[in-house]
Design a protein around this motif. Structure first.
Motif, short mmCIF file in Angstrom:
data_model
loop_
_atom_site.label_atom_id
_atom_site.label_comp_id
_atom_site.label_asym_id
_atom_site.label_seq_id
_atom_site.Cartn_x
_atom_site.Cartn_y
_atom_site.Cartn_z
N GLU A 169 14.83 -31.43 -49.94
CA GLU A 169 14.23 -30.69 -50.99
C GLU A 169 13.42 -31.62 -51.82
O GLU A 169 12.42 -31.41 -52.69
N SER A 170 13.49 -32.86 -51.52
CA SER A 170 12.76 -34.02 -52.46
C SER A 170 12.19 -35.04 -51.52
O SER A 170 12.28 -36.25 -51.63
N ALA A 171 11.41 -34.35 -50.59
CA ALA A 171 10.75 -35.28 -49.61
C ALA A 171 9.57 -35.83 -50.11
O ALA A 171 8.80 -35.24 -51.07
N ILE A 172 9.14 -37.08 -49.48
CA ILE A 172 7.98 -37.71 -49.83
C ILE A 172 6.55 -37.19 -49.31
O ILE A 172 6.58 -36.94 -48.09
N LEU A 173 5.68 -36.99 -50.22
CA LEU A 173 4.26 -36.28 -49.80
C LEU A 173 3.55 -37.67 -49.51
O LEU A 173 3.44 -38.67 -50.39
N GLN A 174 2.23 -37.42 -48.73
CA GLN A 174 1.39 -38.52 -48.79
C GLN A 174 0.24 -38.37 -49.74
O GLN A 174 -0.33 -37.38 -49.99
N LYS A 175 -0.02 -39.70 -50.57
CA LYS A 175 -0.81 -39.59 -51.71
C LYS A 175 -2.19 -39.31 -51.19
O LYS A 175 -2.83 -38.48 -51.72
N ALA A 176 -2.55 -39.91 -50.18
CA ALA A 176 -4.11 -39.67 -49.45
C ALA A 176 -4.30 -38.72 -49.37
O ALA A 176 -5.48 -37.89 -49.54
N GLN A 177 -3.37 -37.62 -48.96
CA GLN A 177 -3.72 -35.91 -48.66
C GLN A 177 -3.50 -35.37 -49.61
O GLN A 177 -4.27 -34.36 -49.79
N PHE A 178 -2.67 -35.32 -50.82
CA PHE A 178 -2.41 -34.62 -51.81
C PHE A 178 -3.18 -34.91 -53.13
O PHE A 178 -2.62 -34.52 -54.14
N LYS A 179 -3.88 -36.04 -52.96
CA LYS A 179 -4.14 -36.53 -54.27
C LYS A 179 -5.17 -35.70 -54.99
O LYS A 179 -4.96 -35.81 -56.41
N ASP A 180 -5.86 -34.75 -54.49
CA ASP A 180 -6.74 -33.76 -55.23
C ASP A 180 -5.91 -32.54 -55.50
O ASP A 180 -6.41 -31.28 -55.66
N GLN A 188 -3.51 -24.03 -54.40
CA GLN A 188 -4.84 -23.81 -53.87
C GLN A 188 -5.16 -24.78 -52.51
O GLN A 188 -6.00 -24.37 -51.64
N CYS A 189 -4.39 -25.86 -52.49
CA CYS A 189 -4.50 -26.85 -51.41
C CYS A 189 -3.89 -26.27 -49.96
O CYS A 189 -3.02 -26.73 -49.50
N THR A 190 -4.46 -24.99 -49.70
CA THR A 190 -3.85 -24.43 -48.38
C THR A 190 -3.75 -25.18 -47.32
O THR A 190 -2.80 -25.26 -46.63
N LYS A 191 -4.91 -26.10 -46.89
CA LYS A 191 -4.88 -26.73 -45.81
C LYS A 191 -3.56 -27.80 -46.07
O LYS A 191 -3.02 -27.96 -44.75
N GLU A 192 -3.57 -28.48 -46.93
CA GLU A 192 -2.66 -29.54 -47.30
C GLU A 192 -1.11 -28.92 -46.96
O GLU A 192 -0.29 -29.48 -46.53
N ASN A 193 -1.15 -27.84 -47.72
CA ASN A 193 0.29 -27.10 -47.83
C ASN A 193 0.86 -26.44 -46.45
O ASN A 193 2.09 -26.33 -46.21
N PHE A 194 -0.26 -26.15 -45.53
CA PHE A 194 0.18 -25.59 -44.31
C PHE A 194 0.25 -26.54 -43.39
O PHE A 194 1.04 -26.40 -42.35
N ALA A 195 -0.02 -27.87 -43.46
CA ALA A 195 0.05 -28.98 -42.39
C ALA A 195 -0.01 -30.12 -43.12
O ALA A 195 -0.79 -31.34 -43.15
N PRO A 196 1.41 -30.42 -43.87
CA PRO A 196 1.38 -31.99 -44.48
C PRO A 196 1.52 -32.94 -43.38
O PRO A 196 2.02 -32.72 -42.50
N ILE A 197 0.85 -34.10 -43.95
CA ILE A 197 1.11 -35.21 -43.00
C ILE A 197 2.60 -35.96 -43.37
O ILE A 197 2.85 -36.01 -44.63
N GLY A 198 3.15 -36.14 -42.39
CA GLY A 198 4.51 -36.72 -42.61
C GLY A 198 5.05 -38.16 -41.97
O GLY A 198 4.30 -38.41 -41.30
N THR A 199 6.19 -38.50 -42.27
CA THR A 199 6.75 -39.61 -41.52
C THR A 199 7.71 -39.23 -40.60
O THR A 199 8.26 -39.99 -39.98
N GLY A 200 8.04 -38.02 -40.44
CA GLY A 200 9.08 -37.48 -39.65
C GLY A 200 8.88 -37.34 -38.20
O GLY A 200 7.71 -37.77 -37.73
N PRO A 201 9.77 -36.71 -37.36
CA PRO A 201 9.52 -37.12 -35.90
C PRO A 201 8.56 -36.12 -35.31
O PRO A 201 8.21 -36.18 -34.10
N PHE A 202 8.22 -35.13 -36.25
CA PHE A 202 7.24 -34.20 -35.58
C PHE A 202 5.77 -34.05 -36.54
O PHE A 202 6.12 -34.30 -37.61
#
Lengths: 569, 313
Positions: A169-180, A188-202
């Motif tokens: 529930e408390s995962a790390i978000l990428q600053k570069a992607q979510f800074k705005d 309103q950041c639909t693109k980011e919220n629908f396809a977050p960049i992560g460090t996970g296996p997928f």
């Protein structure tokens, strides 16, 4: 896109050549997962639904996770900071996490402490509507000491400082992607919220809100041999029974989440031999709340409002009544009819782990109608001509509400009959889950507003520490109009002695002393009849025989070790 | 068909030769005669009467309580002790189907009556009086455009507690549900009736009635209504079926009857998961709903034929 096709090609080649040495990324093709509540967003901070947190956990990772035993295991961090290893300050007011070096996001950029700092800033930004804000309670500041070191400072001593960045529930978000996307702009950041960049296996290949998600293996994942699957297809929709059927009977899917159906139905489906039902016990508790305030329509504006405490419930204000109600319930019968192997009888508000579970309230494990009747007789509740008890002109008639779910309605019917045996009339009401748990302040049917006498639902919390859970029954947590009906003290219980214990718990670091306090508070809630604990529930899912490597976890997200999943050959 | 037509008049002559001599044959005696010649309607009538009889009188003969729980006899098939088996809590299914039938039939029929009365009134007024047409039809469209579910939510939330206090939990909810279903399903009837009325009112017999100075209400009751009865009947029969279904949907959302209050829709819904384990849980409530809907439809069909002067022999 090219890479994705390449991965399929590699998977196909691997299947054709049949290499038992396996341990190769993407060698096992596609795994199909069914979440009957369809994920609608992949940002865990903007959703209160478990399904969304689960779906995002495949992509986004926290610093540490809880494993299936409830122990913390480091993920992005080198180790879990403790007093022993010097990660926690002696005054308990700060904690320092060290990140594993060399971890990159799926876009190839390195993960740094700045990302962690940003994640805290993101959730704590005013107006952002972060649903996981409670994980950041008492956090004063989060700062990056160097690119791989994060220091979290708390306003007061924090004996259990693992709220922020631990668990799905408390995962790390990428600053570069979510800074705005800070504050009011978060939703309103639909693109980011629908396809977050992560460090996970997928990583997300395609996201269809409320329908399906396709993930592909993250080629930048830190372990070159993982994940074994080249892609995940996650489908949403349906109901628990159809989800279980898709895994157990038809074998269309490899894994189905939360298949809470009556045990005899699951048993029959499992006979098809395509998969099995798995249960893991965490701290999931089916419990009843008794309303301490007058919830009847005649109370008008003061309906279910605690106010100055001068608005007690006409029937439930009597401790004898509360005790008799708890005594009359045959919990084993509830388990047998609705839960089977996925439920156990419990008398505790804190059902697990063992160091915190009390045995002082085990009287409730054996139902005793006779004793319950005696208690009511002695308290002056006299049976009327219709068999229902009356005292001082008040009829012992209760409105009992819960969410719509066949198992819960069966439980309601059973309890109605048990209470009938002690001369208490019960009126049942079921409310659609989306309304009941919806927290909409304008609806009279929410669990927080509690315009009923009794309500029943399941409660769980992240991790093993019950401090926030027990803190939920203090006076300041009572939902009221002035708090917009927010708060977790559903019963509207206000006892200064209990509040004192809660404050003491927040200042105690020693495990044995904490355990003693937890048990004391647990016993107080049960003895006072604030809640009636019913069933210690397991997290129940269905898994195909062809899937290996899954470790069923009730302390964190179920997909926590999806990187280790493989196809059985 | 032709055989029946040939035989029937003879039977009539034999049975009531004197009646034929009397000059006056009322509309309703004609309708009754015609109706009884419709084999489907007759069978439908008998089936519906049987269902109503079982549902009303059954519980006095089969005295097992529909809500007595006994987990020891859960999920039993059909047996002498439990003619239709038991559910997963050991409640007797036969008693539940009968108890559920009382509620479902009452809801279906009362809601249909409200919807048809409302729809017919509005449809006839709109069709007959040109001045009212615009406003009434816009209102109908407004109702059609309203999202029904949120509307139901609001109505039920507003009035549930008031009615519960006035009439008790079951009767209060019953009134509310019947009312809510009634006022949200009259629109189709109104539109169809209006269209029919528009056609009928231009016909010569209406013109004749008008020319001898008949008042509008006379024309409506004497000439228009009998001629538009067939669409009313059809929408009425469909209404019974959809009211039973809407009730079960409402109960599922938690807006209908309390969960321990059996209705056919709820029995069917609850039993769906148990279909493979205990088929009788869906077969019997399902059969009860289908038979009721089918027989009501046949009765409607028969009534329509009987009421249509052009088909009358």
């Amino acid at each position: 896109m090219m890479k994705w096709h390449g991965a399929i090609g590699a998977a196909a080649a691997a299947v054709l050549t049949i290499s038992p040495a396996a341990a190769q990324r993407g060698a096992d093709g596609e795994v199909k997962i069914l979440y009957w509540q369809a994920p609608s967003i992949l940002n865990p901070y903007l959703s209160s639904g478990v399904k969304d947190v689960e779906a995002s956990s495949v992509v986004l990772e926290p610093l540490a996770s809880y494993d299936e035993k409830g122990d913390m295991v480091a993920r992005l961090a080198v180790e879990v900071p403790t007093l022993a290893n010097g990660g926690m300050a002696a005054d308990l007011k700060s904690i320092t996490w060290k990140l594993k070096p060399g971890i990159t996001w799926s876009d190839g950029t390195p993960l740094t402490a700045e990302d962690v700092v940003f994640t805290a800033e993101y959730c704590m930004a005013p107006g952002g509507g972060c649903s996981k804000l409670s994980a950041f309670t008492d956090v004063e500041k989060v700062e990056a000491a160097d690119p791989l070191t994060v220091k979290i400072s708390f306003k007061s001593a924090k004996p259990f400082p693992y709220g922020p960045f631990v668990g799905g529930e408390s995962a790390i978000l990428q600053k570069a992607q979510f800074k705005d996307c800070l504050g009011a702009k978060a939703a309103q950041c639909t693109k980011e919220n629908f396809a977050p960049i992560g460090t996970g296996p997928f990583k997300v290949a395609e996201f269809r809100a409320n329908d399906s998600i396709r993930y592909v293996a993250n080629d930048k994942y830190r372990d070159p041999a993982k994940p074994a699957f080249a892609s995940i297809y996650m489908k949403g929709g349906g109901d628990p029974a159809s989800a279980a059927r898709a895994v157990l009977e038809t074998g269309e899917f490899d894994y189905a989440w939360n298949t809470q159906v009556e045990p005899e139905i699951l048993e029959r489906m499992a006979k098809a031999g395509k998969g099995e039902v798995i249960t893991a016990f965490g701290n999931y508790l089916e419990r009843m709340h008794l309303n301490f305030t007058n919830s009847r329509p005649e109370a008008g504006d003061k309906r279910s409002v605690y106010g100055d405490g001068s608005n007690p419930h006409p029937v439930l204000k009597d401790p004898a009544m509360r005790r008799a109600l708890a005594l009359a319930i045959d919990r084993q019968l509830l388990v047998d009819t609705g839960y089977g192997a996925s439920g156990r009888v419990t008398c505790n508000i804190v059902p697990a782990p063992e160091v915190y579970t009390s045995t002082a309230v085990d009287w409730c494990k054996t139902p005793d109608i006779e004793k319950a009747n005696k208690i009511l007789d002695e308290a002056g509740w006299k049976k009327g001509s219709d068999g229902i008890r009356v005292k001082d002109g008040v009829r012992a008639s209760l409105l009992y509400q819960t969410s719509t779910n066949s198992v819960r309605q069966a439980t309601q019917a059973l309890i109605k009959q048990m209470w009938g045996d002690i001369g208490v009339a019960t009126e049942l009401r079921n409310i659609a889950g989306s309304v009941f748990f919806g927290a909409d302040p304008s609806s009279p049917d929410t669990s927080q507003k509690f315009f009923a006498d009794i309500e029943m639902f399941a409660w769980t919390y992240v991790g093993t520490d019950p401090e926030t859970n027990l803190g939920g029954s203090t006076c300041k947590e009572i939902p009221e109009p002035k708090t917009n009906w927010l708060g977790t003290n559903f019963s509207r219980y206000c006892n200064p002695a209990y509040d004192k214990l809660a404050a003491e718990l927040a200042q105690t670091a020693d495990l044995a002393a904490r355990a003693a306090l937890v048990k004391k508070m647990n016993d107080m809630l049960v003895e006072d009849g604030v809640m009636i604990p019913l069933i210690y529930r397991g997290r129940i899912s269905a898994i195909s025989n062809k899937l290996a490597g899954h470790r069923h976890n009730a302390w964190d997200v179920e997909l926590w070790n999806v990187a280790d999943w493989t196809r059985k050959k | 068909m032709s055989e029946l037509d040939l035989i029937a008049p003879r039977a009539d002559e034999a049975a009531e030769p004197a009646a034929l001599d009397q000059a006056h044959r009322s509309l309703w005696s004609d309708v009754r005669r015609q109706f009884l010649r419709h084999p489907g309607a007759l069978v439908g009538m008998i089936v519906l009467a049987a269902i109503v009889l079982i549902v009303l009188a059954g519980p006095y003969l089969w005295t097992v309580s529909p809500d007595r729980i006994n987990p020891r006899i859960a999920n039993r098939g059909m047996s002498l002790d439990h003619p239709l088996g038991t559910d997963n809590l050991g409640r007797d299914l036969f008693a539940q189907v009968m108890a559920g039938g009382r509620v479902s039939l009452a809801v279906g029929i009362s809601a249909m009556l409200i919807a048809v009365t409302l729809g017919t009134t509005i449809g006839v007024l709109a069709g007959f009086f040109r001045r009212l047409d615009g406003i009434l039809m816009r209102m109908t469209e407004l109702f059609l455009a309203l999202p029904i579910l949120p509307l139901l939510l609001v109505i039920i939330l507003l009035f549930r507690d008031v009615l519960r206090d006035l009439f008790g939990p079951s009767a209060g909810i019953f009134l509310l549900i019947v009312f809510v279903i009634g006022i949200t399903s009259w629109m189709q009837t109104a539109r169809v009736v209006r269209a029919e009325v528009l056609g009928v009112k231009e016909r010569d017999f209406v013109l004749a009635a008008r020319s001898i100075g008949a008042r509008p209400y006379k024309i409506i009751f004497r000439h228009i209504l009998p001629n538009v009865l067939s669409p009313i009947m059809v929408s009425g029969t469909l209404g019974v079926a959809s009211a039973i279904i809407i009730e079960s949907a409402l109960s599922f959302l938690g807006l209908g009857f309390p969960p321990d209050f059996p209705t056919w829709g709820r029995l069917l819904y609850d039993g769906a998961n148990y279909m493979t384990l205990n088929p009788s849980r869906v077969i019997w409530p399902g059969l009860a709903i289908s038979l009721t809907v089918l027989s009501v439809n046949f009765i409607g069909d028969g009534l329509r034929d009987a009421l249509d002067p052009r088909l009358r022999s």
